[in-house]
Design a protein around this motif. Structure first.
Motif, PDB file in Angstrom:
ATOM      1  N   PHE A   1       0.813  -1.210   0.000  1.00  0.00           N
ATOM      2  CA  PHE A   1       0.000   0.000   0.000  1.00  0.00           C
ATOM      3  C   PHE A   1       0.856   1.273   0.000  1.00  0.00           C
ATOM      4  O   PHE A   1       0.345   2.355   0.260  1.00  0.00           O
ATOM      5  CB  PHE A   1      -0.932   0.019   1.217  1.00  0.00           C
ATOM      6  CG  PHE A   1      -2.016  -1.009   1.161  1.00  0.00           C
ATOM      7  CD1 PHE A   1      -3.147  -0.815   0.377  1.00  0.00           C
ATOM      8  CD2 PHE A   1      -1.905  -2.190   1.878  1.00  0.00           C
ATOM      9  CE1 PHE A   1      -4.148  -1.780   0.330  1.00  0.00           C
ATOM     10  CE2 PHE A   1      -2.897  -3.151   1.840  1.00  0.00           C
ATOM     11  CZ  PHE A   1      -4.019  -2.948   1.056  1.00  0.00           C
ATOM     12  N   LYS A   2       2.145   1.128  -0.269  1.00  0.00           N
ATOM     13  CA  LYS A   2       3.041   2.285  -0.341  1.00  0.00           C
ATOM     14  C   LYS A   2       3.338   2.632  -1.796  1.00  0.00           C
ATOM     15  O   LYS A   2       3.365   1.746  -2.663  1.00  0.00           O
ATOM     16  CB  LYS A   2       4.358   1.984   0.376  1.00  0.00           C
ATOM     17  CG  LYS A   2       4.234   1.727   1.866  1.00  0.00           C
ATOM     18  CD  LYS A   2       5.608   1.407   2.453  1.00  0.00           C
ATOM     19  CE  LYS A   2       5.508   1.078   3.937  1.00  0.00           C
ATOM     20  NZ  LYS A   2       6.824   0.720   4.525  1.00  0.00           N
ATOM     21  N   SER A   3       3.583   3.894  -2.054  1.00  0.00           N
ATOM     22  CA  SER A   3       3.989   4.317  -3.383  1.00  0.00           C
ATOM     23  C   SER A   3       5.472   4.035  -3.585  1.00  0.00           C
ATOM     24  O   SER A   3       6.221   3.855  -2.621  1.00  0.00           O
ATOM     25  CB  SER A   3       3.718   5.812  -3.584  1.00  0.00           C
ATOM     26  OG  SER A   3       4.534   6.578  -2.699  1.00  0.00           O
TER      27      SER A   3
ATOM     28  N   GLU B   1       7.681   6.644  -1.850  1.00  0.00           N
ATOM     29  CA  GLU B   1       7.777   6.496  -0.400  1.00  0.00           C
ATOM     30  C   GLU B   1       8.728   5.363  -0.027  1.00  0.00           C
ATOM     31  O   GLU B   1       9.524   5.495   0.907  1.00  0.00           O
ATOM     32  CB  GLU B   1       6.396   6.230   0.198  1.00  0.00           C
ATOM     33  CG  GLU B   1       6.429   6.067   1.721  1.00  0.00           C
ATOM     34  CD  GLU B   1       5.057   5.805   2.310  1.00  0.00           C
ATOM     35  OE1 GLU B   1       4.983   5.356   3.469  1.00  0.00           O
ATOM     36  OE2 GLU B   1       4.052   6.030   1.602  1.00  0.00           O
TER      37      GLU B   1
ATOM     38  N   GLU C   1      -2.342   2.237  -5.600  1.00  0.00           N
ATOM     39  CA  GLU C   1      -1.715   2.363  -6.917  1.00  0.00           C
ATOM     40  C   GLU C   1      -1.160   1.029  -7.414  1.00  0.00           C
ATOM     41  O   GLU C   1      -1.316   0.676  -8.592  1.00  0.00           O
ATOM     42  CB  GLU C   1      -0.593   3.403  -6.841  1.00  0.00           C
ATOM     43  CG  GLU C   1       0.205   3.559  -8.124  1.00  0.00           C
ATOM     44  CD  GLU C   1       1.383   4.505  -7.953  1.00  0.00           C
ATOM     45  OE1 GLU C   1       2.210   4.575  -8.883  1.00  0.00           O
ATOM     46  OE2 GLU C   1       1.485   5.153  -6.887  1.00  0.00           O
ATOM     47  N   ASN C   2      -0.513   0.288  -6.515  1.00  0.00           N
ATOM     48  CA  ASN C   2       0.080  -0.989  -6.927  1.00  0.00           C
ATOM     49  C   ASN C   2      -0.978  -1.993  -7.363  1.00  0.00           C
ATOM     50  O   ASN C   2      -0.810  -2.697  -8.373  1.00  0.00           O
ATOM     51  CB  ASN C   2       0.915  -1.574  -5.781  1.00  0.00           C
ATOM     52  CG  ASN C   2       2.077  -0.673  -5.402  1.00  0.00           C
ATOM     53  OD1 ASN C   2       2.804  -0.184  -6.260  1.00  0.00           O
ATOM     54  ND2 ASN C   2       2.249  -0.438  -4.107  1.00  0.00           N
TER      55      ASN C   2
ATOM     56  N   ALA D   1       1.385   7.440   3.481  1.00  0.00           N
ATOM     57  CA  ALA D   1       0.200   7.765   2.683  1.00  0.00           C
ATOM     58  C   ALA D   1      -0.288   6.483   2.005  1.00  0.00           C
ATOM     59  O   ALA D   1       0.405   5.936   1.149  1.00  0.00           O
ATOM     60  CB  ALA D   1       0.533   8.830   1.645  1.00  0.00           C
ATOM     61  N   TRP D   2      -1.458   6.009   2.421  1.00  0.00           N
ATOM     62  CA  TRP D   2      -1.984   4.760   1.871  1.00  0.00           C
ATOM     63  C   TRP D   2      -2.411   4.959   0.424  1.00  0.00           C
ATOM     64  O   TRP D   2      -3.056   5.960   0.089  1.00  0.00           O
ATOM     65  CB  TRP D   2      -3.179   4.278   2.690  1.00  0.00           C
ATOM     66  CG  TRP D   2      -2.816   3.859   4.085  1.00  0.00           C
ATOM     67  CD1 TRP D   2      -2.520   4.685   5.131  1.00  0.00           C
ATOM     68  CD2 TRP D   2      -2.698   2.526   4.578  1.00  0.00           C
ATOM     69  NE1 TRP D   2      -2.220   3.957   6.258  1.00  0.00           N
ATOM     70  CE2 TRP D   2      -2.327   2.610   5.944  1.00  0.00           C
ATOM     71  CE3 TRP D   2      -2.873   1.268   4.019  1.00  0.00           C
ATOM     72  CZ2 TRP D   2      -2.129   1.494   6.746  1.00  0.00           C
ATOM     73  CZ3 TRP D   2      -2.685   0.145   4.809  1.00  0.00           C
ATOM     74  CH2 TRP D   2      -2.309   0.270   6.158  1.00  0.00           C
ATOM     75  N   THR D   3      -2.057   4.024  -0.433  1.00  0.00           N
ATOM     76  CA  THR D   3      -2.411   4.119  -1.846  1.00  0.00           C
ATOM     77  C   THR D   3      -2.710   2.730  -2.413  1.00  0.00           C
ATOM     78  O   THR D   3      -2.113   1.732  -1.982  1.00  0.00           O
ATOM     79  CB  THR D   3      -1.276   4.768  -2.656  1.00  0.00           C
ATOM     80  OG1 THR D   3      -1.630   4.772  -4.042  1.00  0.00           O
ATOM     81  CG2 THR D   3       0.028   3.997  -2.489  1.00  0.00           C
TER      82      THR D   3
END
Length: 277
Positions: free
Chosen positions: A34-36, A39, A55-56, A51-53
């Motif tokens: 959940f990391k970019s 980050e 994107e992956n 910052a939760w993402t």
């Protein structure tokens, strides 16, 4: 009484520490997914994302031609299911032949097979690849399914379980006019279902998680299983830990659900006497 309670407490503490060391990498992988990428590259080692993402996971869901994740999942499902079913039947028949059928040299042959377990499996890679290539099975599901079907360990496991079943059951069936196949199918097979469930779970998991052999025999991206396919998520000159861990977490879900559903039956099958009523 106090010593017994102390021993239980010490055992609990030791097992808790072992479980903690086992589960920490999994927790880190879940949070990392959940990391970019920025980050991960800038913050170094940390558990919780700043910052939760998603994107992956969104990248994986795109299912691009270079990384067809959905196709990899379907390939793994087909391969692992076929491998599991065939392994269970072959193991059951082989164990029956080594346990209930009398033939010359039976125990000697089984001892030789057990001795083959002493050799590391990696020495079979080149001979197996030569055989697969000569049969024209490269880049096919057969190349992954067939070579591992006859597992000596599985045969040994089922054979030990089957030996606990009284031979008098076979003799009674013979008196009633049953043939060898009827005895196996209607008497022995229902009694060894618990251990066959163990073989099924182990076989499915081993096939689903296999990385080395599919990476050797599969070069077609669209035919790859999920585990070797995950290596393609890495760039040529740069690694993407977040994307890789997200793919690994998704690949973990089917086996986790399988063990979660079959946990009750799996624990029951651990007893070698559980097949007897």
């Amino acid at each position: 009484m106090k010593q017994s309670k102390l021993a239980k407490n010490v055992s609990f503490i030791i097992l808790s520490v072992v479980c903690l060391f086992w589960i920490l990498p999994l927790i880190w992988a879940v949070f990392t997914s959940f990391k970019s990428q920025n980050e991960i590259a800038s913050s170094g080692f940390s558990f919780l994302p700043k910052a939760w993402t998603f994107e992956n996971y969104a990248t994986l869901m795109n299912n691009s031609e270079a990384s067809p994740v959905f196709q990899w999942f379907m390939n793994s499902l087909i391969i692992s299911t076929a491998f599991m079913v065939l392994t269970v039947f072959i193991t059951a028949f082989a164990a029956y032949g080594f346990t209930r059928v009398q033939w010359p040299g039976r125990d000697f042959v089984f001892s030789v097979l057990l001795g083959s377990m002493m050799f590391p499996t990696v020495i079979n890679l080149i001979p197996n690849f030569k055989i697969i290539s000569s049969l024209g099975w490269a880049n096919t599901f057969l190349a992954i399914i067939v070579p591992g079907l006859a597992s000596v360990y599985n045969v040994f496991l089922v054979r030990q379980f089957m030996r606990a079943i009284p031979v008098e059951l076979d003799e009674s069936a013979y008196i009633d006019g049953a043939n060898e196949f009827q005895i196996f199918w209607h008497i022995i097979l229902p009694l060894i279902k618990p251990i066959l469930l163990v073989v099924a779970l182990f076989s499915f998991t081993a096939s689903w998680n296999d990385f080395l052999w599919p990476s050797i025999v599969m070069t077609d991206v669209s035919r790859m299983p999920i585990t070797p396919g995950l290596q393609l998520l890495q760039g040529q000159y740069q690694t993407f830990p977040g994307l890789s861990t997200a793919g690994a977490i998704l690949a973990l879900v089917p086996t986790f659900l399988l063990y979660l559903v079959a946990q009750k039956y799996f624990m029951q099958s651990m007893s070698l006497q559980s097949g007897m009523k």
